[in-house]
Write a protein that holds these residues in place. Sequence first.
Motif, mmCIF file in Angstrom:
data_model
loop_
_atom_site.group_PDB
_atom_site.id
_atom_site.type_symbol
_atom_site.label_atom_id
_atom_site.label_comp_id
_atom_site.label_asym_id
_atom_site.label_seq_id
_atom_site.Cartn_x
_atom_site.Cartn_y
_atom_site.Cartn_z
ATOM 1 N N THR A 112 -5.842 -24.475 14.715
ATOM 2 C CA THR A 112 -5.138 -24.857 15.935
ATOM 3 C C THR A 112 -5.428 -23.832 17.018
ATOM 4 O O THR A 112 -5.642 -22.651 16.740
ATOM 5 N N LEU A 113 -5.431 -24.302 18.256
ATOM 6 C CA LEU A 113 -5.654 -23.441 19.414
ATOM 7 C C LEU A 113 -4.301 -23.128 20.019
ATOM 8 O O LEU A 113 -3.539 -24.030 20.349
ATOM 9 N N ALA A 114 -3.983 -21.844 20.168
ATOM 10 C CA ALA A 114 -2.657 -21.447 20.656
ATOM 11 C C ALA A 114 -2.737 -20.123 21.388
ATOM 12 O O ALA A 114 -3.561 -19.270 21.062
ATOM 13 N N ARG A 115 -1.860 -19.955 22.361
ATOM 14 C CA ARG A 115 -1.720 -18.650 23.007
ATOM 15 C C ARG A 115 -0.911 -17.774 22.068
ATOM 16 O O ARG A 115 0.220 -18.086 21.730
ATOM 17 N N ARG A 116 -1.496 -16.661 21.625
ATOM 18 C CA ARG A 116 -0.840 -15.743 20.715
ATOM 19 C C ARG A 116 -0.699 -14.376 21.364
ATOM 20 O O ARG A 116 -0.810 -13.342 20.722
ATOM 21 N N ASP A 117 -0.449 -14.355 22.680
ATOM 22 C CA ASP A 117 -0.346 -13.098 23.429
ATOM 23 C C ASP A 117 0.652 -12.126 22.814
ATOM 24 O O ASP A 117 0.400 -10.928 22.757
ATOM 25 N N GLN A 118 1.783 -12.641 22.390
ATOM 26 C CA GLN A 118 2.863 -11.782 21.892
ATOM 27 C C GLN A 118 2.759 -11.494 20.398
ATOM 28 O O GLN A 118 3.570 -10.767 19.856
ATOM 29 N N MET A 119 1.761 -12.065 19.750
ATOM 30 C CA MET A 119 1.625 -11.895 18.307
ATOM 31 C C MET A 119 0.727 -10.691 18.000
ATOM 32 O O MET A 119 -0.143 -10.338 18.788
ATOM 33 N N GLY A 120 0.914 -10.091 16.859
ATOM 34 C CA GLY A 120 0.164 -8.904 16.490
ATOM 35 C C GLY A 120 -1.275 -9.161 16.084
ATOM 36 O O GLY A 120 -2.088 -8.256 16.082
ATOM 37 N N PHE A 121 -1.607 -10.403 15.739
ATOM 38 C CA PHE A 121 -2.947 -10.743 15.285
ATOM 39 C C PHE A 121 -3.505 -11.898 16.112
ATOM 40 O O PHE A 121 -2.780 -12.828 16.440
ATOM 41 N N ARG A 122 -4.801 -11.844 16.407
ATOM 42 C CA ARG A 122 -5.453 -12.906 17.182
ATOM 43 C C ARG A 122 -5.678 -14.151 16.341
ATOM 44 O O ARG A 122 -5.871 -15.235 16.873
ATOM 45 N N MET A 123 -5.644 -14.001 15.024
ATOM 46 C CA MET A 123 -5.838 -15.149 14.143
ATOM 47 C C MET A 123 -4.865 -15.091 12.983
ATOM 48 O O MET A 123 -4.570 -14.023 12.466
ATOM 49 N N LEU A 124 -4.403 -16.254 12.611
ATOM 50 C CA LEU A 124 -3.520 -16.420 11.465
ATOM 51 C C LEU A 124 -4.208 -17.417 10.538
ATOM 52 O O LEU A 124 -4.677 -18.458 11.003
ATOM 53 N N ILE A 125 -4.311 -17.087 9.267
ATOM 54 C CA ILE A 125 -4.927 -18.003 8.306
ATOM 55 C C ILE A 125 -3.826 -18.594 7.442
ATOM 56 O O ILE A 125 -3.152 -17.875 6.702
ATOM 57 N N GLY A 126 -3.637 -19.899 7.556
ATOM 58 C CA GLY A 126 -2.577 -20.613 6.842
ATOM 59 C C GLY A 126 -2.978 -21.034 5.442
ATOM 60 O O GLY A 126 -4.145 -20.945 5.042
ATOM 61 N N ARG A 127 -1.995 -21.528 4.708
ATOM 62 C CA ARG A 127 -2.196 -21.816 3.285
ATOM 63 C C ARG A 127 -3.192 -22.935 3.010
ATOM 64 O O ARG A 127 -3.870 -22.918 1.974
ATOM 65 N N THR A 128 -3.346 -23.909 3.914
ATOM 66 C CA THR A 128 -4.308 -24.981 3.673
ATOM 67 C C THR A 128 -5.730 -24.432 3.616
ATOM 68 O O THR A 128 -6.537 -24.872 2.800
ATOM 69 N N ALA A 129 -6.055 -23.447 4.440
ATOM 70 C CA ALA A 129 -7.393 -22.847 4.444
ATOM 71 C C ALA A 129 -7.634 -21.975 3.214
ATOM 72 O O ALA A 129 -8.783 -21.711 2.859
ATOM 73 N N LEU A 130 -6.564 -21.534 2.575
ATOM 74 C CA LEU A 130 -6.665 -20.606 1.451
ATOM 75 C C LEU A 130 -6.632 -21.292 0.081
ATOM 76 O O LEU A 130 -7.106 -20.741 -0.905
ATOM 77 N N LYS A 131 -6.088 -22.473 0.054
ATOM 78 C CA LYS A 131 -5.822 -23.205 -1.183
ATOM 79 C C LYS A 131 -7.056 -23.313 -2.084
ATOM 80 O O LYS A 131 -8.122 -23.706 -1.631
#
Length: 151
Positions: A112-131
């Motif tokens: 997903t494309l999202a503004r993550r300005d306030q988040m500590g990481f530029r990318m988050l890897i969710g469970r579907t990608a890891l399964k």
Amino acid sequence: MASAKKQPLLIGWREWVRLPDLTDLPIKAKIDTGARTSAIHAWKIQRFSEAGAPWVRFELHPVQKDNRTRIACVMPIFDEREVRSSNGETAVRLVVKTKLKMDGRIWPIELTLARRDQMGFRMLIGRTALKRRVLIDPAASFLTGREPGPV
């Protein structure tokens, strides 16, 4: 003769990854099994049509704490999803399909494309990608390497 099943990759709660379809720069990603879908920090998200199909134009800012490094991207839109953020707010996000590279292994993911300005990481890897691909040691970091490797 049956082929040997590939062993799951052991990773920590944060890892260096690459998105070879989008950039050759390494991205420090947070592994988040609480999130279903992966997300990337994207700016200037603009939809458009090409030959009647939905596409998106956006900028990646892959380097943490650096808004000067910008990567222009253009991709077909795979989907639109309602996503609940960590603060409980719901938003509709565009989803693209791309490849994730971690420790020399490459596999397809939805992002997903999202503004993550306030988040500590530029990318988050969710469970579907890891399964069925990784095992996570939540007490460890950078098990695939402290320095980002070549593409």
